[in-house]
Scaffold this motif. Structure first.
Motif, PDB file in Angstrom:
ATOM      1  N   GLU A 101       0.826  -1.215   0.000  1.00 33.45           N
ATOM      2  CA  GLU A 101       0.000   0.000   0.000  1.00 33.45           C
ATOM      3  C   GLU A 101       0.854   1.257   0.000  1.00 33.45           C
ATOM      4  O   GLU A 101       0.580   2.217  -0.724  1.00 33.45           O
ATOM      5  CB  GLU A 101      -0.928   0.011   1.213  1.00 33.45           C
ATOM      6  CG  GLU A 101      -1.775   1.268   1.278  1.00 33.45           C
ATOM      7  CD  GLU A 101      -2.781   1.252   2.422  1.00 33.45           C
ATOM      8  OE1 GLU A 101      -3.267   2.333   2.773  1.00 33.45           O
ATOM      9  OE2 GLU A 101      -3.060   0.168   2.958  1.00 33.45           O
ATOM     10  N   ARG A 112       2.393   1.682  -3.424  1.00 30.45           N
ATOM     11  CA  ARG A 112       1.343   1.952  -4.411  1.00 30.45           C
ATOM     12  C   ARG A 112       0.871   3.404  -4.316  1.00 30.45           C
ATOM     13  O   ARG A 112       0.710   4.091  -5.329  1.00 30.45           O
ATOM     14  CB  ARG A 112       0.172   0.997  -4.187  1.00 30.45           C
ATOM     15  CG  ARG A 112      -0.887   1.038  -5.269  1.00 30.45           C
ATOM     16  CD  ARG A 112      -1.957  -0.020  -5.039  1.00 30.45           C
ATOM     17  NE  ARG A 112      -2.676   0.190  -3.801  1.00 30.45           N
ATOM     18  CZ  ARG A 112      -2.612  -0.601  -2.738  1.00 30.45           C
ATOM     19  NH1 ARG A 112      -1.825  -1.667  -2.740  1.00 30.45           N
ATOM     20  NH2 ARG A 112      -3.317  -0.342  -1.648  1.00 30.45           N
ATOM     21  N   SER A 155     -10.623   5.239  -3.265  1.00 33.75           N
ATOM     22  CA  SER A 155      -9.319   4.584  -3.314  1.00 33.75           C
ATOM     23  C   SER A 155      -8.578   4.861  -2.017  1.00 33.75           C
ATOM     24  O   SER A 155      -9.043   5.622  -1.162  1.00 33.75           O
ATOM     25  CB  SER A 155      -8.499   5.098  -4.500  1.00 33.75           C
ATOM     26  OG  SER A 155      -7.972   6.383  -4.220  1.00 33.75           O
ATOM     27  N   GLU A 156      -7.424   4.248  -1.891  1.00 32.48           N
ATOM     28  CA  GLU A 156      -6.621   4.443  -0.686  1.00 32.48           C
ATOM     29  C   GLU A 156      -6.068   5.859  -0.585  1.00 32.48           C
ATOM     30  O   GLU A 156      -5.567   6.265   0.467  1.00 32.48           O
ATOM     31  CB  GLU A 156      -5.475   3.419  -0.631  1.00 32.48           C
ATOM     32  CG  GLU A 156      -4.408   3.596  -1.682  1.00 32.48           C
ATOM     33  CD  GLU A 156      -4.771   2.968  -3.027  1.00 32.48           C
ATOM     34  OE1 GLU A 156      -3.841   2.632  -3.777  1.00 32.48           O
ATOM     35  OE2 GLU A 156      -5.964   2.828  -3.336  1.00 32.48           O
ATOM     36  N   TYR A 206      -8.382  -2.566  -0.966  1.00 33.99           N
ATOM     37  CA  TYR A 206      -7.640  -1.396  -0.523  1.00 33.99           C
ATOM     38  C   TYR A 206      -8.505  -0.464   0.326  1.00 33.99           C
ATOM     39  O   TYR A 206      -8.012   0.514   0.883  1.00 33.99           O
ATOM     40  CB  TYR A 206      -7.105  -0.618  -1.727  1.00 33.99           C
ATOM     41  CG  TYR A 206      -6.226  -1.424  -2.662  1.00 33.99           C
ATOM     42  CD1 TYR A 206      -5.536  -2.545  -2.213  1.00 33.99           C
ATOM     43  CD2 TYR A 206      -6.083  -1.055  -3.989  1.00 33.99           C
ATOM     44  CE1 TYR A 206      -4.731  -3.282  -3.069  1.00 33.99           C
ATOM     45  CE2 TYR A 206      -5.263  -1.786  -4.858  1.00 33.99           C
ATOM     46  CZ  TYR A 206      -4.597  -2.900  -4.388  1.00 33.99           C
ATOM     47  OH  TYR A 206      -3.795  -3.631  -5.238  1.00 33.99           O
TER      48      TYR A 206
END
Length: 346
Positions: free
Chosen positions: A47, A50, A140-141, A176
Protein backbone atom coordinates in the motif's frame (compact mmCIF):
# COMPACT_ATOMS: atom_id res chain seq x y z
CA UNK A 1 14.17 0.78 -14.35
CA UNK A 2 12.41 1.52 -17.66
CA UNK A 3 10.06 3.90 -15.80
CA UNK A 4 13.02 5.85 -14.39
CA UNK A 5 15.30 5.81 -17.44
CA UNK A 6 12.77 6.35 -20.21
CA UNK A 7 9.31 7.57 -19.21
CA UNK A 8 9.97 10.13 -16.47
CA UNK A 9 12.54 12.34 -18.24
CA UNK A 10 10.98 12.02 -21.72
CA UNK A 11 8.64 15.06 -21.77
CA UNK A 12 11.33 17.34 -20.35
CA UNK A 13 13.88 16.16 -22.91
CA UNK A 14 11.45 16.58 -25.80
CA UNK A 15 10.28 19.96 -24.51
CA UNK A 16 13.87 21.23 -24.36
CA UNK A 17 14.54 19.67 -27.76
CA UNK A 18 11.60 21.58 -29.18
CA UNK A 19 12.69 24.88 -27.63
CA UNK A 20 16.18 24.41 -29.04
CA UNK A 21 15.33 23.06 -32.48
CA UNK A 22 11.73 24.11 -33.12
CA UNK A 23 11.13 20.88 -35.06
CA UNK A 24 7.57 19.71 -35.56
CA UNK A 25 8.81 16.16 -35.01
CA UNK A 26 9.69 17.05 -31.42
CA UNK A 27 6.23 18.54 -30.91
CA UNK A 28 4.61 15.37 -32.24
CA UNK A 29 6.79 13.07 -30.18
CA UNK A 30 5.71 15.04 -27.13
CA UNK A 31 2.41 13.16 -27.09
CA UNK A 32 4.23 9.88 -26.59
CA UNK A 33 4.40 8.65 -23.01
CA UNK A 34 0.77 9.56 -22.31
CA UNK A 35 0.29 5.89 -21.64
CA UNK A 36 2.21 5.44 -18.42
CA UNK A 37 -0.57 3.07 -17.50
CA UNK A 38 1.54 0.38 -19.18
CA UNK A 39 2.82 0.09 -15.63
CA UNK A 40 -0.16 -1.19 -13.73
CA UNK A 41 0.22 0.71 -10.47
CA UNK A 42 -3.10 -0.59 -9.10
CA UNK A 43 -1.75 -4.15 -8.95
CA UNK A 44 1.15 -3.36 -6.60
CA UNK A 45 0.47 -5.07 -3.29
CA UNK A 46 2.43 -2.77 -0.98
CA UNK A 47 0.00 0.00 0.00
CA UNK A 48 2.76 2.43 0.89
CA UNK A 49 4.59 1.94 -2.42
CA UNK A 50 1.34 1.95 -4.41
CA UNK A 51 0.21 5.26 -2.90
CA UNK A 52 3.56 6.92 -3.47
CA UNK A 53 3.73 5.73 -7.07
CA UNK A 54 0.16 6.89 -7.77
CA UNK A 55 0.96 10.37 -6.47
CA UNK A 56 4.22 10.57 -8.44
CA UNK A 57 2.70 9.28 -11.68
CA UNK A 58 -0.43 11.44 -11.37
CA UNK A 59 1.63 14.60 -10.87
CA UNK A 60 4.00 13.62 -13.65
CA UNK A 61 1.14 13.09 -16.09
CA UNK A 62 -0.43 16.41 -15.12
CA UNK A 63 2.88 18.15 -15.82
CA UNK A 64 3.12 16.19 -19.05
CA UNK A 65 -0.33 17.34 -20.22
CA UNK A 66 0.53 20.94 -19.29
CA UNK A 67 3.70 20.75 -21.33
CA UNK A 68 1.62 19.35 -24.21
CA UNK A 69 -0.40 22.57 -24.16
CA UNK A 70 2.70 24.76 -23.95
CA UNK A 71 4.34 22.86 -26.81
CA UNK A 72 1.26 23.37 -28.99
CA UNK A 73 1.40 27.07 -28.11
CA UNK A 74 5.08 27.13 -29.10
CA UNK A 75 4.30 25.45 -32.42
CA UNK A 76 1.61 28.08 -33.04
CA UNK A 77 4.07 30.90 -32.33
CA UNK A 78 6.56 29.35 -34.73
CA UNK A 79 3.93 29.08 -37.46
CA UNK A 80 3.18 32.78 -36.96
CA UNK A 81 6.85 33.57 -37.41
CA UNK A 82 7.57 34.32 -33.73
CA UNK A 83 9.99 31.44 -33.27
CA UNK A 84 12.50 33.67 -31.44
CA UNK A 85 10.01 34.18 -28.61
CA UNK A 86 9.93 30.51 -27.63
CA UNK A 87 13.70 30.38 -27.08
CA UNK A 88 13.82 33.23 -24.59
CA UNK A 89 13.99 33.07 -20.78
CA UNK A 90 10.67 34.95 -20.71
CA UNK A 91 8.85 32.09 -22.45
CA UNK A 92 10.39 29.56 -20.05
CA UNK A 93 9.33 31.75 -17.10
CA UNK A 94 5.83 32.02 -18.58
CA UNK A 95 5.72 28.22 -18.87
CA UNK A 96 6.66 27.78 -15.21
CA UNK A 97 4.12 30.36 -13.96
CA UNK A 98 1.42 28.89 -16.17
CA UNK A 99 2.08 25.40 -14.79
CA UNK A 100 1.97 26.56 -11.15
CA UNK A 101 -1.27 28.51 -11.64
CA UNK A 102 -2.85 25.64 -13.55
CA UNK A 103 -1.89 23.16 -10.84
CA UNK A 104 -3.32 25.41 -8.11
CA UNK A 105 -6.58 25.98 -10.00
CA UNK A 106 -6.83 22.34 -11.02
CA UNK A 107 -6.50 21.19 -7.42
CA UNK A 108 -9.16 23.67 -6.26
CA UNK A 109 -11.57 22.36 -8.91
CA UNK A 110 -10.84 18.83 -7.71
CA UNK A 111 -11.09 19.33 -3.96
CA UNK A 112 -14.23 21.50 -3.83
CA UNK A 113 -17.51 19.63 -4.38
CA UNK A 114 -20.20 21.77 -6.01
CA UNK A 115 -23.95 21.23 -6.24
CA UNK A 116 -25.29 21.33 -9.78
CA UNK A 117 -29.08 21.55 -10.21
CA UNK A 118 -31.26 20.70 -13.19
CA UNK A 119 -35.01 20.61 -13.76
CA UNK A 120 -36.38 18.19 -16.35
CA UNK A 121 -39.98 18.60 -17.45
CA UNK A 122 -41.81 15.66 -19.01
CA UNK A 123 -45.07 16.11 -20.90
CA UNK A 124 -46.41 12.67 -19.93
CA UNK A 125 -45.64 12.90 -16.22
CA UNK A 126 -48.01 14.17 -13.54
CA UNK A 127 -45.98 14.27 -10.32
CA UNK A 128 -42.52 15.31 -9.11
CA UNK A 129 -39.36 13.46 -8.12
CA UNK A 130 -36.30 14.95 -6.41
CA UNK A 131 -33.26 12.79 -7.04
CA UNK A 132 -29.52 13.07 -6.56
CA UNK A 133 -27.10 11.66 -9.12
CA UNK A 134 -23.60 10.70 -7.95
CA UNK A 135 -21.10 9.55 -10.52
CA UNK A 136 -17.40 8.66 -10.54
CA UNK A 137 -16.73 8.77 -6.80
CA UNK A 138 -13.54 6.72 -7.32
CA UNK A 139 -12.97 5.48 -3.79
CA UNK A 140 -9.32 4.58 -3.31
CA UNK A 141 -6.62 4.44 -0.69
CA UNK A 142 -5.70 8.01 -1.62
CA UNK A 143 -9.05 9.36 -0.41
CA UNK A 144 -9.47 10.61 3.19
CA UNK A 145 -12.59 9.68 5.14
CA UNK A 146 -13.54 13.38 5.15
CA UNK A 147 -14.12 13.16 1.39
CA UNK A 148 -16.93 10.63 1.83
CA UNK A 149 -18.29 12.46 4.88
CA UNK A 150 -18.61 15.63 2.80
CA UNK A 151 -20.46 13.76 0.05
CA UNK A 152 -22.95 12.26 2.51
CA UNK A 153 -23.48 15.58 4.30
CA UNK A 154 -24.16 17.45 1.04
CA UNK A 155 -26.48 14.72 -0.29
CA UNK A 156 -28.54 14.56 2.90
CA UNK A 157 -28.92 18.35 2.87
CA UNK A 158 -30.67 18.03 -0.49
CA UNK A 159 -33.32 15.68 1.03
CA UNK A 160 -33.57 13.49 -2.09
CA UNK A 161 -36.40 11.05 -2.75
CA UNK A 162 -33.75 8.70 -4.09
CA UNK A 163 -30.05 8.61 -4.96
CA UNK A 164 -28.68 7.14 -8.17
CA UNK A 165 -25.00 6.17 -8.36
CA UNK A 166 -23.60 6.24 -11.88
CA UNK A 167 -20.63 3.87 -11.76
CA UNK A 168 -16.88 4.05 -11.06
CA UNK A 169 -17.63 4.23 -7.35
CA UNK A 170 -14.55 2.10 -6.64
CA UNK A 171 -11.24 2.99 -8.25
CA UNK A 172 -10.08 -0.63 -8.58
CA UNK A 173 -9.82 -3.12 -5.71
CA UNK A 174 -12.15 -3.05 -2.72
CA UNK A 175 -9.41 -4.76 -0.67
CA UNK A 176 -7.64 -1.40 -0.52
CA UNK A 177 -10.73 0.13 1.12
CA UNK A 178 -11.41 -2.41 3.86
CA UNK A 179 -9.87 -0.42 6.71
CA UNK A 180 -11.01 3.02 5.51
CA UNK A 181 -14.57 2.99 6.86
CA UNK A 182 -16.06 4.41 3.65
CA UNK A 183 -18.87 1.84 3.76
CA UNK A 184 -19.99 2.89 7.24
CA UNK A 185 -20.22 6.54 6.18
CA UNK A 186 -21.98 5.95 2.85
CA UNK A 187 -24.70 3.92 4.60
CA UNK A 188 -25.74 7.17 6.30
CA UNK A 189 -27.25 8.57 3.09
CA UNK A 190 -30.94 9.23 3.81
CA UNK A 191 -33.62 8.79 1.16
CA UNK A 192 -37.26 7.76 0.98
CA UNK A 193 -36.89 5.25 -1.85
CA UNK A 194 -33.30 4.08 -1.53
CA UNK A 195 -29.86 4.26 -3.14
CA UNK A 196 -29.45 2.46 -6.46
CA UNK A 197 -26.31 2.13 -8.53
CA UNK A 198 -24.69 0.72 -11.63
CA UNK A 199 -21.20 -0.48 -12.44
CA UNK A 200 -18.62 1.54 -14.34
CA UNK A 201 -15.52 0.40 -16.14
CA UNK A 202 -13.37 0.79 -13.01
CA UNK A 203 -15.30 -1.78 -10.99
CA UNK A 204 -14.28 -4.28 -13.66
CA UNK A 205 -10.56 -3.55 -13.20
CA UNK A 206 -10.61 -5.21 -9.77
CA UNK A 207 -12.34 -8.37 -8.56
CA UNK A 208 -15.87 -7.69 -9.76
CA UNK A 209 -17.82 -9.86 -7.31
CA UNK A 210 -15.92 -8.45 -4.34
CA UNK A 211 -16.44 -4.91 -5.57
CA UNK A 212 -20.20 -5.48 -5.93
CA UNK A 213 -20.33 -6.99 -2.45
CA UNK A 214 -18.51 -3.97 -1.01
CA UNK A 215 -20.88 -1.54 -2.74
CA UNK A 216 -23.75 -3.43 -1.12
CA UNK A 217 -22.12 -2.85 2.25
CA UNK A 218 -22.01 0.85 1.36
CA UNK A 219 -25.81 0.79 1.14
CA UNK A 220 -25.85 0.92 -2.68
CA UNK A 221 -28.10 -1.60 -4.40
CA UNK A 222 -26.27 -2.48 -7.60
CA UNK A 223 -28.57 -3.27 -10.51
CA UNK A 224 -27.23 -4.84 -13.70
CA UNK A 225 -29.62 -4.62 -16.63
CA UNK A 226 -32.62 -4.27 -14.34
CA UNK A 227 -35.34 -1.67 -13.87
CA UNK A 228 -37.09 -0.13 -10.87
CA UNK A 229 -40.26 1.99 -10.75
CA UNK A 230 -40.10 5.05 -8.48
CA UNK A 231 -42.95 7.55 -8.37
CA UNK A 232 -44.32 6.63 -11.81
CA UNK A 233 -40.92 6.65 -13.50
CA UNK A 234 -39.19 3.50 -14.69
CA UNK A 235 -35.44 3.66 -14.11
CA UNK A 236 -33.39 1.37 -16.37
CA UNK A 237 -30.02 0.53 -14.82
CA UNK A 238 -27.58 -0.69 -17.46
CA UNK A 239 -24.45 -2.71 -16.86
CA UNK A 240 -21.28 -1.08 -18.20
CA UNK A 241 -20.40 -1.92 -21.78
CA UNK A 242 -17.30 -3.70 -20.45
CA UNK A 243 -19.82 -6.53 -20.17
CA UNK A 244 -20.13 -7.31 -23.88
CA UNK A 245 -23.22 -9.43 -23.25
CA UNK A 246 -25.22 -6.74 -21.46
CA UNK A 247 -28.89 -6.55 -22.39
CA UNK A 248 -30.39 -4.08 -24.82
CA UNK A 249 -32.63 -1.39 -23.36
CA UNK A 250 -35.81 -2.91 -24.80
CA UNK A 251 -35.01 -6.17 -23.01
CA UNK A 252 -34.99 -4.44 -19.61
CA UNK A 253 -38.04 -2.21 -19.23
CA UNK A 254 -41.53 -3.64 -18.69
CA UNK A 255 -43.96 -0.77 -17.97
CA UNK A 256 -45.48 2.13 -19.88
CA UNK A 257 -44.18 4.75 -17.44
CA UNK A 258 -41.74 7.43 -18.70
CA UNK A 259 -38.27 5.90 -18.77
CA UNK A 260 -34.95 7.09 -17.38
CA UNK A 261 -31.77 5.28 -18.45
CA UNK A 262 -28.78 5.23 -16.10
CA UNK A 263 -25.71 4.25 -18.13
CA UNK A 264 -22.14 4.94 -17.04
CA UNK A 265 -20.91 6.08 -20.46
CA UNK A 266 -22.82 8.76 -22.37
CA UNK A 267 -23.53 6.69 -25.46
CA UNK A 268 -26.95 7.81 -26.65
CA UNK A 269 -27.84 6.08 -29.91
CA UNK A 270 -29.74 3.15 -28.40
CA UNK A 271 -31.63 5.30 -25.89
CA UNK A 272 -32.63 7.73 -28.64
CA UNK A 273 -34.14 4.87 -30.62
CA UNK A 274 -36.19 3.63 -27.63
CA UNK A 275 -38.18 6.81 -26.82
CA UNK A 276 -36.33 7.31 -23.52
CA UNK A 277 -37.26 10.48 -21.62
CA UNK A 278 -33.92 11.04 -19.86
CA UNK A 279 -30.44 9.50 -19.79
CA UNK A 280 -28.03 10.01 -16.89
CA UNK A 281 -24.32 9.31 -17.41
CA UNK A 282 -20.86 10.12 -16.11
CA UNK A 283 -17.48 8.64 -17.13
CA UNK A 284 -16.10 11.72 -18.93
CA UNK A 285 -15.32 13.75 -15.78
CA UNK A 286 -16.51 16.72 -17.82
CA UNK A 287 -13.36 16.49 -19.94
CA UNK A 288 -11.22 17.08 -16.81
CA UNK A 289 -8.18 18.50 -18.60
CA UNK A 290 -6.59 19.16 -21.97
CA UNK A 291 -6.07 17.21 -24.24
CA UNK A 292 -8.28 14.44 -22.79
CA UNK A 293 -11.34 16.65 -23.30
CA UNK A 294 -10.68 16.74 -27.05
CA UNK A 295 -10.86 12.95 -27.24
CA UNK A 296 -14.19 12.90 -25.40
CA UNK A 297 -15.58 15.64 -27.65
CA UNK A 298 -14.84 13.46 -30.66
CA UNK A 299 -16.29 10.34 -29.05
CA UNK A 300 -19.49 11.56 -27.36
CA UNK A 301 -22.30 13.91 -28.37
CA UNK A 302 -22.51 15.23 -24.80
CA UNK A 303 -19.37 15.42 -22.67
CA UNK A 304 -20.87 17.47 -19.84
CA UNK A 305 -24.07 19.12 -18.72
CA UNK A 306 -27.66 19.16 -19.93
CA UNK A 307 -28.73 18.81 -23.54
CA UNK A 308 -31.99 18.01 -25.29
CA UNK A 309 -31.56 15.71 -28.28
CA UNK A 310 -34.75 15.07 -30.21
CA UNK A 311 -37.25 14.23 -27.44
CA UNK A 312 -34.68 12.94 -24.95
CA UNK A 313 -33.03 14.95 -22.19
CA UNK A 314 -29.40 14.05 -21.46
CA UNK A 315 -27.46 14.89 -18.31
CA UNK A 316 -23.76 14.01 -18.12
CA UNK A 317 -22.10 14.70 -14.77
CA UNK A 318 -18.45 15.65 -14.37
CA UNK A 319 -18.49 13.37 -11.33
CA UNK A 320 -17.93 13.93 -7.66
CA UNK A 321 -14.41 12.53 -7.86
CA UNK A 322 -11.67 11.69 -10.32
CA UNK A 323 -9.67 8.60 -11.06
CA UNK A 324 -5.95 8.77 -10.39
CA UNK A 325 -5.52 12.51 -11.02
CA UNK A 326 -5.95 15.11 -8.27
CA UNK A 327 -6.51 17.92 -10.75
CA UNK A 328 -9.32 19.30 -12.93
CA UNK A 329 -8.56 22.12 -15.31
CA UNK A 330 -11.56 21.64 -17.60
CA UNK A 331 -14.29 20.75 -15.08
CA UNK A 332 -15.29 20.82 -11.42
CA UNK A 333 -16.27 18.09 -8.96
CA UNK A 334 -20.02 18.01 -8.49
CA UNK A 335 -23.08 16.38 -6.97
CA UNK A 336 -26.08 16.62 -9.28
CA UNK A 337 -29.58 17.41 -8.03
CA UNK A 338 -32.35 16.75 -10.55
CA UNK A 339 -36.01 17.67 -10.24
CA UNK A 340 -38.16 15.66 -12.63
CA UNK A 341 -41.69 16.96 -12.97
CA UNK A 342 -44.59 17.09 -15.39
CA UNK A 343 -45.12 20.22 -17.43
CA UNK A 344 -48.61 20.48 -15.98
CA UNK A 345 -47.27 20.02 -12.43
CA UNK A 346 -46.67 23.66 -11.49
Amino acid sequence: MKLIVYYLPMPFVIYLLYLLSGTYLAGGLFFLGSFLFLINVTEIKSENLRKKLKIVVANYLFLYKTLCFITILAIGLEVLGWERVIRTPIFLLFSLIFYILLMWRGYQNYIKINIKEYTVELSDYDTELNLVFLSDIHLSELRPISYVEEIVEKVNRLSPDCVLVGGDTIESHMEYLEDRGFDKILRKIKTEYGVYGILGNHEYTGYLDKNIEYLGRCGIKILRDESVVIKKLEFIFRDDETNHSRKKINEIYNTTYPKVVVDHRPKLEEALSENIALQLSGHTHGGQFFPVNLGYMLKYKVVYGYKKIKNMAVIVSSGVGTGFFAYRTWSKSEIVKIIIRGKAHE
